[in-house]
Scaffold this motif. Structure first.
Motif: not given
Ligand code: S3P
Ligand code: PEP
Length: 453
Positions: A208-226, A228-233
């Motif tokens: 929803m942050l993206r829908l409202f215009g924010a920049e959010v980058a989400v990348t898999p994190h940790g063993p097995g990719g279970h 997430r790292a969520v980075a908000l500008t």
């Protein structure tokens, strides 16, 4: 509905098969976030399908108290006129979140990141729930705690900084509420704030942050990719937008399991959100042998939704892995009910977070099973429920401890046990599924008693 009112008992009795179709109310998680992001945006946010349960109405009232314009156009149709990041005003009164963990914790993130002062409170259930998990990262972001009840609980008063400090934060528990509180505070931080989670939790805030215009980058994190790292500008301009709220899979869970365990049932549940971070219960029930068909998959409000055709099924016990818990965290009470009808043991692993919900759900579920003659054991954080494939005795009265999901789960139990099941108080059902009683009765469920609106 009020936590001060007299208890309102309800009794569910076994009876005819359940048939027909229903659309559950709007998703609670998305409804809270629509109100909050509407508040933090410039311009108008138009919401369709809002859950008008007590929890969300408290968030709407808090958003109004912090400066938003709120207009209700009709059932589930709202306009929020936002004030923008940095535009909040001090509320004149305490923000009373009632029974709502999500509303209170997410709004602590909002207030904690903005130059306002607000006091948070709630009912007897909310006053027991841990808020330290939200306060710890907020302290690092520059929030001051002016007052708090013992052990970091509400009532508590927060004052946010002029600008929040961007941080990198690894959440100590798999919790979308912790992640969301940090991200919401970070909206007023110059630079990038990163939340790391070892197990991915529901991602509605990010989407929803993206829908409202924010920049959010989400990348898999940790063993097995279970994880997430969520980075908000930080310090984006959020713009009001249209939000269509899909039907809540956590509410759908009750008629769904009812249709599986009441012999001869055939029920269609329409428009259910199929976000994979919310569908752990469906995965588990399919493994147990449930007949659930996913029909007419489509996009609604940025989420995949489907109609679910559910037929009474013979279930077998399964092992539910701990990694699945975030995707079905609110569904364990109703899964325990399904497990009581399955043949063999169902082992639900890693349920420690259930101890800090509206009630200690692990204890409340175990006690409810005991009252109804259902074989179960708690081993550490795991719950094992053993059925023999035939209807359990029932006949018990279940203490709900101000917990809507305990109330609804045990009413569903009573639709298929040999004797009726009573829950001591149905008032809290209105927090998440205000139309539960008429909806279930329309399918043919025999539930006696009323709850005051
Ligand atoms: O973020 C949300 O909307 C929610 C997150 C979950 O809580 P936790 O973050 O405590 O797991 C869930 O139990 C709650 O009903 C709704
Ligand atoms: C845990 C729940 O909600 P909250 O944390 O918002 O009170 C729930 O709805 O099951």
């Amino acid at each position: 509905m009020s936590h001060d009112s007299d208890p309102q008992p309800l009794t569910a009795a076994p009876g005819q098969r359940l048939t027909g179709s229903l659309r559950p109310p709007g998703d609670k998680s998305i409804s809270h976030r629509a109100m909050i992001l509407g508040l933090l945006s410039q311009g108008e946010t138009r919401v369709e399908g809002l859950l008008e349960g007590d929890d969300v109405l408290r968030t709407a009232a808090a958003s109004r108290a912090l400066g938003a314009g709120m207009e209700r156009l009709g059932e589930g149709r709202w306009i929020v006129r936002g004030v923008g990041i940095g535009g909040l005003s001090d509320p004149a009164e305490t923000l009373d979140f009632g029974n709502a963990g999500t509303g209170s914790r997410l709004m602590m993130g909002v207030v904690g990141g903005q130059p306002v002062t607000a006091t948070f409170d709630g009912d007897a259930s909310l006053r027991k729930r841990p808020m330290r998990r939200i306060l710890d990262p907020l302290l690092r972001m520059g929030t001051e705690i002016l007052d708090e009840a013992d052990g970091g609980r509400v009532p508590l008063t927060l004052r946010g900084p002029r600008e929040a400090i961007p941080i990198t934060y690894e959440t100590p528990a798999a919790s979308a509420q912790i992640k969301s509180a940090v991200l919401l505070a970070a909206l007023n931080a110059p630079g990038i704030t990163t939340v790391i989670e070892r197990e991915a939790t529901r991602d509605h805030t990010e989407r929803m942050l993206r829908l409202f215009g924010a920049e959010v980058a989400v990348t898999p994190h940790g063993p097995g990719g279970h994880g997430r790292a969520v980075a908000l500008t930080g310090q984006p301009t959020l713009r009001g937008t249209d939000v269509v709220v899909p039907a809540d899979p956590s509410s759908a869970a009750f008629p769904l399991v009812a249709a599986l365990i009441v012999p001869g049932s055939d029920v269609t549940i329409r428009g259910v959100m199929m976000n994979p971070l919310r569908t752990g219960l469906i995965t588990t029930l399919l493994e147990m042998g449930a007949e659930i068909e996913r029909l007419d998959e489509r996009e609604e409000g940025g989420e995949t939704v489907a109609d679910l055709r559910v037929r009474a099924s013979r279930l077998k016990g399964v092992d539910v892995p701990a990694e699945r818990a975030p995707a079905m965290i609110d569904e364990y009470p109703i899964l325990a009910v399904a497990a009581a009808f399955a043949e063999g043991p169902t082992r639900m692993n890693g349920l420690h977070e259930l101890r800090v919900k509206e009630s200690d759900r692990l204890a409340a579920v175990a006690d409810g099973l005991k009252q109804n003659g259902i074989d179960h054991v708690i081993e550490g954080d795991d719950l094992i429920v053993t059925g023999d494939g035939i209807a359990p005795r029932g006949g018990g009265t279940v203490a709900t401890h101000l917990d809507h999901r305990i109330a609804m789960a045990f009413l569903v139990l009573g639709l298929a046990t040999r004797d009726p099941v009573t829950v001591d108080d149905g008032a809290m059902i209105a927090t998440s599924f205000p139309s539960f009683l008429p909806t279930m009765r329309a399918l043919g469920a025999d539930i006696r008693g009323e709850v005051a609106a």
